[in-house]
Design an enzyme around this catalytic site. Structure first.
Site, PDB file in Angstrom:
ATOM      1  N   HIS A   1      29.637  49.900  49.963  1.00  0.00           N
ATOM      2  CA  HIS A   1      30.639  49.053  49.184  1.00  0.00           C
ATOM      3  C   HIS A   1      31.599  48.901  50.030  1.00  0.00           C
ATOM      4  CE1 HIS A   1      33.479  47.965  46.013  1.00  0.00           C
ATOM      5  NE2 HIS A   1      33.695  49.019  45.458  1.00  0.00           N
TER       6      HIS A   1
ATOM      7  N   GLY B   1      39.369  49.589  41.000  1.00  0.00           N
ATOM      8  CA  GLY B   1      40.147  50.865  41.234  1.00  0.00           C
ATOM      9  C   GLY B   1      41.620  50.303  40.774  1.00  0.00           C
TER      10      GLY B   1
ATOM     11  N   CYS C   1      33.779  47.156  39.034  1.00  0.00           N
ATOM     12  CA  CYS C   1      34.865  47.727  38.494  1.00  0.00           C
ATOM     13  C   CYS C   1      35.790  47.744  39.622  1.00  0.00           C
ATOM     14  CB  CYS C   1      34.456  49.301  38.031  1.00  0.00           C
ATOM     15  SG  CYS C   1      33.782  50.123  39.457  1.00  0.00           S
TER      16      CYS C   1
ATOM     17  N   CYS D   1      38.744  46.473  44.640  1.00  0.00           N
ATOM     18  CA  CYS D   1      37.305  46.325  44.911  1.00  0.00           C
ATOM     19  C   CYS D   1      36.717  44.892  44.508  1.00  0.00           C
ATOM     20  CB  CYS D   1      36.541  47.329  43.738  1.00  0.00           C
ATOM     21  SG  CYS D   1      37.229  48.963  44.058  1.00  0.00           S
TER      22      CYS D   1
END
Length: 437
Positions: free
Chosen positions: A388, A420, A418, A95
């Site tokens: 996103h 993954g 954040c 991400c």
């Protein structure tokens, strides 16, 4: 007061642009990941006083390029007219791939290797492939290896209809193979840890949509450039914003990841989206050589790891470590961008910073880190309303933060995301309009 970075030359954001973020609609979108990046980069480079070939390098973050987009950064560089001699490379940190691209470019500029770099991220999540499962692959291998009519027939009768069941690459990509949990399930874990209610999540989601709608109406999103497809399509604005949503509509949605006990829904999660965001980064020497405007200075970046089952708390680990390095408190940061993977995840980060026991047990502090007021967090909305596109979001939030600092005449900001797999990334930037002597 300007903060001195941890070493090397200063690195400046001189300009940036992104495409509209386009919600996926159950089929491949009109633009590939490289198409999106080229749309963002074409006008961005056209308005500069230097040629595309004057860049030193192109660095692009991307998780899922199409099958014909290997080393997608090189493809983008060539399509943007950077020239055959221009090196380009692709990075992948799930991400945070777009933020990783920026950090990689920053290190090359700070070390003196380069002076002018185009960096950012792109993702066409709608084009994530459907794959053959292993049984189908093995059957096809047997067919291709059969040399006679008899062996081909023997292999043919082994076929079963369930061999055609596809592997959905997007779902695999959003699932952590170590803990066998998808990202939504990790958001449920964060909500449970901090007792975040469904109503709190939905209220946060509603606010995200309202803030993006207001930002659009007040023409704040000046970093969004029109994008054009090959079939005459054109896109001028982010299309995932639900202006008519209400708490009642959000409350009517059923939990998606834990259908029996959960609170995370499609409405309080980020949307699956296509988009690209690119930034031009420069050294002081390049700024002076080309007489470039300066939007912000990148002070430093921090990466952190944590339990993959609570990956949404990654911003807490990365941002806290980053601010501690510079002896900064929560109150020293004027604006924050926390990527909204899930409402539960952002609310969980805010709750973790306010929780003295969590800060003591997990962050090594002897006090709560501080309170992050909502009027300093994602003030123009976020990924719940925008979407996103995983390769692009890290670059988008840095660019949005730089624009907010300039608009509000504020000094410092943190963009954090954040990741993954159980990581977090954070970037500290300062509003600086000109470079020093």
């Amino acid at each position: 007061m300007e903060i001195k970075n941890s070493g090397g030359r200063d690195v400046y954001i001189v300009d940036g642009a992104r495409t509209p973020f386009l919600k996926t609609r159950g089929k491949p979108g009109p633009l590939s990941a490289s198409d999106l990046a080229v749309n963002a980069g074409r006008e961005l480079l056209a308005r500069q006083p230097f040629a595309a070939s004057d860049l030193n390098e192109v660095v692009i973050g991307c998780m899922m390029p199409s099958e014909n987009e290997a080393n997608i950064a090189r493809i983008i560089a060539l399509r943007l007219g950077c020239g055959k001699s221009m090196p380009a490379w692709t990075v992948q940190r799930n991400c945070a791939s777009g933020m990783q691209a920026l950090d990689s470019a920053v290190k090359d500029i700070a070390s003196g290797r380069h002076d002018l770099v185009l960096a950012g991220g792109t993702e066409a999540m709608s084009r994530a492939p459907l794959l053959f499962n292993h049984r189908m692959v093995n059957w096809l291998s047997g067919m291709w290896g059969a040399k006679t009519f008899g062996t081909k027939m023997q292999q043919m009768i082994k076929f079963r209809p369930d061999f055609l069941a596809p592997v959905i690459a997007l779902l695999k990509g959003l699932t952590d193979p170590i803990i066998n949990m998808n990202m939504g399930q990790t958001a449920e874990n964060v909500a449970y840890r901090f007792n975040i209610s469904r109503q709190q999540m939905d209220a946060f989601a509603l606010e995200s949509h309202l803030r993006v709608a207001t930002a659009q109406d007040e023409h704040r999103l000046n970093d969004v450039l029109p994008s054009y497809g090959y079939g005459g399509e054109y896109f001028v604005a982010d299309d995932g914003v639900r202006r008519d949503t209400t708490m009642e509509k959000l409350a009517s949605l059923k939990p998606f990841f834990d259908k029996k006990f959960g609170s995370v829904t499609a409405g309080n999660s980020s949307q699956v989206t296509d988009g690209a965001a690119l930034l031009l980064l420069a050294s002081k020497e390049a700024v002076k050589k080309y007489n470039l405007p300066v939007l912000a200075r990148i002070v430093d970046t921090q990466w952190a790891g944590l339990d993959p089952a609570e990956m949404g708390l990654g911003p807490v680990y990365a941002s806290t470590a980053l601010l501690n390095r510079y002896n900064l408190q929560m109150s020293d940061i004027d604006y924050w961008e926390i990527n909204e993977a899930f409402a539960a995840q952002v609310l969980g980060c805010v709750a973790a910073w306010e929780d003295e026991s969590y800060c003591r047990d997990y962050l090594g502090l002897n006090h709560a880190f501080g309170t992050l007021p909502s009027n300093r967090l994602n003030v123009d909305g976020g990924a719940i309303a925008l979407g996103h596109p995983v390769g692009a979001s890290g670059a988008r939030i840095v660019l949005r933060l730089a624009n907010i600092l300039r608009r509000e005449n504020a000094q410092r900001g943190v963009a954090t995301i954040c990741i993954g797999g159980g990581q977090g990334g954070a970037m500290l930037i300062e509003n600086i309009s000109e470079v020093g002597a």
